[in-house]
Scaffold this motif. Sequence first.
Motif, PDB file in Angstrom:
ATOM      1  N   TRP A 153      -7.654  18.882 -82.069  1.00  0.00           N
ATOM      2  CA  TRP A 153      -7.045  18.394 -83.298  1.00  0.00           C
ATOM      3  C   TRP A 153      -8.122  18.190 -84.372  1.00  0.00           C
ATOM      4  O   TRP A 153      -9.176  17.609 -84.112  1.00  0.00           O
ATOM      5  CB  TRP A 153      -6.321  17.061 -83.062  1.00  0.00           C
ATOM      6  CG  TRP A 153      -5.499  16.660 -84.263  1.00  0.00           C
ATOM      7  CD1 TRP A 153      -4.185  16.915 -84.475  1.00  0.00           C
ATOM      8  CD2 TRP A 153      -5.969  15.962 -85.418  1.00  0.00           C
ATOM      9  NE1 TRP A 153      -3.793  16.437 -85.702  1.00  0.00           N
ATOM     10  CE2 TRP A 153      -4.872  15.843 -86.303  1.00  0.00           C
ATOM     11  CE3 TRP A 153      -7.206  15.446 -85.799  1.00  0.00           C
ATOM     12  CZ2 TRP A 153      -4.970  15.215 -87.545  1.00  0.00           C
ATOM     13  CZ3 TRP A 153      -7.308  14.830 -87.043  1.00  0.00           C
ATOM     14  CH2 TRP A 153      -6.208  14.710 -87.889  1.00  0.00           C
ATOM     15  N   PRO A 161      -1.654  24.891 -88.546  1.00  0.00           N
ATOM     16  CA  PRO A 161      -2.708  23.870 -88.618  1.00  0.00           C
ATOM     17  C   PRO A 161      -2.461  22.709 -87.667  1.00  0.00           C
ATOM     18  O   PRO A 161      -1.399  22.607 -87.025  1.00  0.00           O
ATOM     19  CB  PRO A 161      -2.632  23.405 -90.082  1.00  0.00           C
ATOM     20  CG  PRO A 161      -1.763  24.395 -90.793  1.00  0.00           C
ATOM     21  CD  PRO A 161      -0.850  24.958 -89.760  1.00  0.00           C
ATOM     22  N   SER A 162      -3.426  21.822 -87.595  1.00  0.00           N
ATOM     23  CA  SER A 162      -3.243  20.572 -86.864  1.00  0.00           C
ATOM     24  C   SER A 162      -2.080  19.803 -87.480  1.00  0.00           C
ATOM     25  O   SER A 162      -1.901  19.791 -88.700  1.00  0.00           O
ATOM     26  CB  SER A 162      -4.509  19.717 -86.934  1.00  0.00           C
ATOM     27  OG  SER A 162      -5.616  20.386 -86.379  1.00  0.00           O
ATOM     28  N   ASP A 182      -9.577  22.727 -87.406  1.00  0.00           N
ATOM     29  CA  ASP A 182      -8.952  23.884 -88.039  1.00  0.00           C
ATOM     30  C   ASP A 182      -9.983  24.870 -88.566  1.00  0.00           C
ATOM     31  O   ASP A 182      -9.830  26.092 -88.429  1.00  0.00           O
ATOM     32  CB  ASP A 182      -8.033  23.432 -89.176  1.00  0.00           C
ATOM     33  CG  ASP A 182      -6.935  22.498 -88.692  1.00  0.00           C
ATOM     34  OD1 ASP A 182      -7.267  21.363 -88.288  1.00  0.00           O
ATOM     35  OD2 ASP A 182      -5.754  22.894 -88.727  1.00  0.00           O
ATOM     36  N   ASP A 183     -11.051  24.342 -89.175  1.00  0.00           N
ATOM     37  CA  ASP A 183     -12.090  25.231 -89.720  1.00  0.00           C
ATOM     38  C   ASP A 183     -12.789  25.999 -88.609  1.00  0.00           C
ATOM     39  O   ASP A 183     -13.132  27.173 -88.767  1.00  0.00           O
ATOM     40  CB  ASP A 183     -13.112  24.434 -90.537  1.00  0.00           C
ATOM     41  CG  ASP A 183     -12.552  24.000 -91.892  1.00  0.00           C
ATOM     42  OD1 ASP A 183     -11.678  24.719 -92.420  1.00  0.00           O
ATOM     43  OD2 ASP A 183     -12.981  22.952 -92.402  1.00  0.00           O
ATOM     44  N   ASN A 228      -5.235  22.021 -97.567  1.00  0.00           N
ATOM     45  CA  ASN A 228      -5.826  21.002 -96.696  1.00  0.00           C
ATOM     46  C   ASN A 228      -6.244  19.769 -97.496  1.00  0.00           C
ATOM     47  O   ASN A 228      -7.426  19.478 -97.666  1.00  0.00           O
ATOM     48  CB  ASN A 228      -7.022  21.600 -95.955  1.00  0.00           C
ATOM     49  CG  ASN A 228      -7.640  20.608 -94.979  1.00  0.00           C
ATOM     50  OD1 ASN A 228      -7.046  19.594 -94.633  1.00  0.00           O
ATOM     51  ND2 ASN A 228      -8.863  20.903 -94.537  1.00  0.00           N
ATOM     52  N   PRO A 258      -4.400  22.835 -83.754  1.00  0.00           N
ATOM     53  CA  PRO A 258      -4.453  24.043 -84.587  1.00  0.00           C
ATOM     54  C   PRO A 258      -4.509  25.294 -83.719  1.00  0.00           C
ATOM     55  O   PRO A 258      -5.189  25.319 -82.688  1.00  0.00           O
ATOM     56  CB  PRO A 258      -5.745  23.865 -85.377  1.00  0.00           C
ATOM     57  CG  PRO A 258      -6.627  23.046 -84.487  1.00  0.00           C
ATOM     58  CD  PRO A 258      -5.691  22.099 -83.763  1.00  0.00           C
ATOM     59  N   PHE A 279      -5.524  28.049 -96.813  1.00  0.00           N
ATOM     60  CA  PHE A 279      -5.606  26.786 -96.087  1.00  0.00           C
ATOM     61  C   PHE A 279      -6.502  25.789 -96.808  1.00  0.00           C
ATOM     62  O   PHE A 279      -6.203  24.587 -96.849  1.00  0.00           O
ATOM     63  CB  PHE A 279      -6.120  27.028 -94.672  1.00  0.00           C
ATOM     64  CG  PHE A 279      -6.360  25.758 -93.900  1.00  0.00           C
ATOM     65  CD1 PHE A 279      -5.296  25.016 -93.409  1.00  0.00           C
ATOM     66  CD2 PHE A 279      -7.654  25.309 -93.665  1.00  0.00           C
ATOM     67  CE1 PHE A 279      -5.511  23.836 -92.704  1.00  0.00           C
ATOM     68  CE2 PHE A 279      -7.881  24.137 -92.961  1.00  0.00           C
ATOM     69  CZ  PHE A 279      -6.815  23.401 -92.480  1.00  0.00           C
ATOM     70  N   GLY A 293       2.271  26.381 -92.280  1.00  0.00           N
ATOM     71  CA  GLY A 293       1.090  27.217 -92.072  1.00  0.00           C
ATOM     72  C   GLY A 293       1.091  28.421 -92.975  1.00  0.00           C
ATOM     73  O   GLY A 293       1.901  28.527 -93.910  1.00  0.00           O
ATOM     74  N   LYS A 320      -7.752  31.522 -94.635  1.00  0.00           N
ATOM     75  CA  LYS A 320      -8.640  30.404 -94.925  1.00  0.00           C
ATOM     76  C   LYS A 320      -8.604  30.044 -96.408  1.00  0.00           C
ATOM     77  O   LYS A 320      -8.643  28.857 -96.772  1.00  0.00           O
ATOM     78  CB  LYS A 320     -10.071  30.738 -94.504  1.00  0.00           C
ATOM     79  CG  LYS A 320     -11.070  29.624 -94.829  1.00  0.00           C
ATOM     80  CD  LYS A 320     -12.424  29.874 -94.248  1.00  0.00           C
ATOM     81  CE  LYS A 320     -13.447  28.845 -94.734  1.00  0.00           C
ATOM     82  NZ  LYS A 320     -12.985  27.457 -94.502  1.00  0.00           N
ATOM     83  N   LEU A 340      -1.673  31.164 -89.014  1.00  0.00           N
ATOM     84  CA  LEU A 340      -2.288  29.882 -88.648  1.00  0.00           C
ATOM     85  C   LEU A 340      -1.263  28.766 -88.644  1.00  0.00           C
ATOM     86  O   LEU A 340      -0.550  28.558 -89.626  1.00  0.00           O
ATOM     87  CB  LEU A 340      -3.399  29.520 -89.643  1.00  0.00           C
ATOM     88  CG  LEU A 340      -3.975  28.093 -89.518  1.00  0.00           C
ATOM     89  CD1 LEU A 340      -4.803  27.960 -88.238  1.00  0.00           C
ATOM     90  CD2 LEU A 340      -4.813  27.730 -90.744  1.00  0.00           C
TER      91      LEU A 340
END
Length: 439
Positions: free
Chosen positions: A420, A118-119, A423-424, A156, A397, A152, A139, A149, A116
């Motif tokens: 943007w 991310p943004s 992400d989820d 986050n 993302p 993240f 990431g 996840k 991943l």
Amino acid sequence: MPTTCSSAILRNFVSPFDATVVQLLQAAGAQVVGKSNCDEFGMGSLNTYSIYGPVVNPYQAPTSPESWAVRERRSAGGSSGGSAAAVAAGMCDIALATDTGGSIRLPASYCGVVGLKPSYGIVSRWGVVSYADSLDCVGVLARTAQDVKKAFDVLNVYDDKDPTASRPDVRRRASEAVQKSHWNAEDGLTGLRIGVPQEYFPAELLQSTLTPVRRMLENLASRGAAIIPVSLPSTRFALSAYYVISSAEASSNMARYDGIQFGSYVEPPAGTNKAKTSNVYAYTRAAGFGPEVQRRILLGTYALTADAFDNYFLQAQRVRKLVRADFNRVFSVPNVLFSTPSLPSDAGVHVLLHPSTIRTAPRLPLTANQTRCNNEDTLDAYVQDVLTVPASLAGLPAMSIPAGLGEDGWPVGVSIVGQWGCDDMVLEVGSLCAQLPGC
């Protein structure tokens, strides 16, 4: 711990503090077991530009009758190939990595793991060694989307030490925009609109990698997802713009490694004026920087000169703006960073899906002195990023997940790209896609 960036110029450098992402993971109970190999200062797509040597792809098909030791040596991808290889080999559960133009998604695809990016601005960059500040993202790589996840969610958070971090109010607006998107992960794939950009199937894409991608699209459609063709016309200019912008920013960032403030000092040879600052810089950098870093410094410095600035750097920034506008035009979720009009709720797509790479993992050089893979032209190595750099230019993302095996028996990845701050949503869609047959 030693923080060398796989470069001779930082061979003996020990970091005086932990990055925010490391602090967050340790506070959540994670155990850091080591650092991984990478392309020098993150500059590369195949993880062959490193003072430690190339990273060998550890992928081993479960049905392969050969032992790993006798299989052909293939690239783990770059620049974060060491992180992907460590995950693929089972040496760790998750690995941190940085992504500037595809450095997480390329290795994830080549090694058959999940990666991943991310943004931009969502995960703190405090403590990260800079390559290109407007593009770098921290990431996560792991074997499953659920593990990505889990990490993240820990990372986050807003970090006031990072000047590029997105503030809490912006994150809140992005979350509210996602909630209005009229797609709920609890409903599975029903109601999900997936865009397939036609420009992401270039001539360089090997046809042998398309079967897993087609199979995934068919499975998604059969389970209620709407597959919608879209066009992102500025994509064909993205790769050129990326290398101008990233090299220009790199040339500025690399200036700190002079053998005096940062970097290993190399004494000028006898007969040279050792008191002359330019000599100290020149001999230190010539010995400390590898060929790819030197190449990008020269390219970036030229792009920032008075004669070339308007024709190269400013033009690349204009292309970047067009690439971002293309994405904003096709997504149903508005970009909260810009005052762009939102599409009607039944128009646009929730995410995009496309191949992560133009091929499976390339073969590694046969000898240590070779820096090119499979005797390909040096320019061909830059083309590896052609499908990943648009999302990086736009700061979106993107997550690569395994889609199956190509005709040569090596992993093929597909990328899920979102607006943007979504992400989820990207993680939820990626997790659903990873459960499809053949993945």
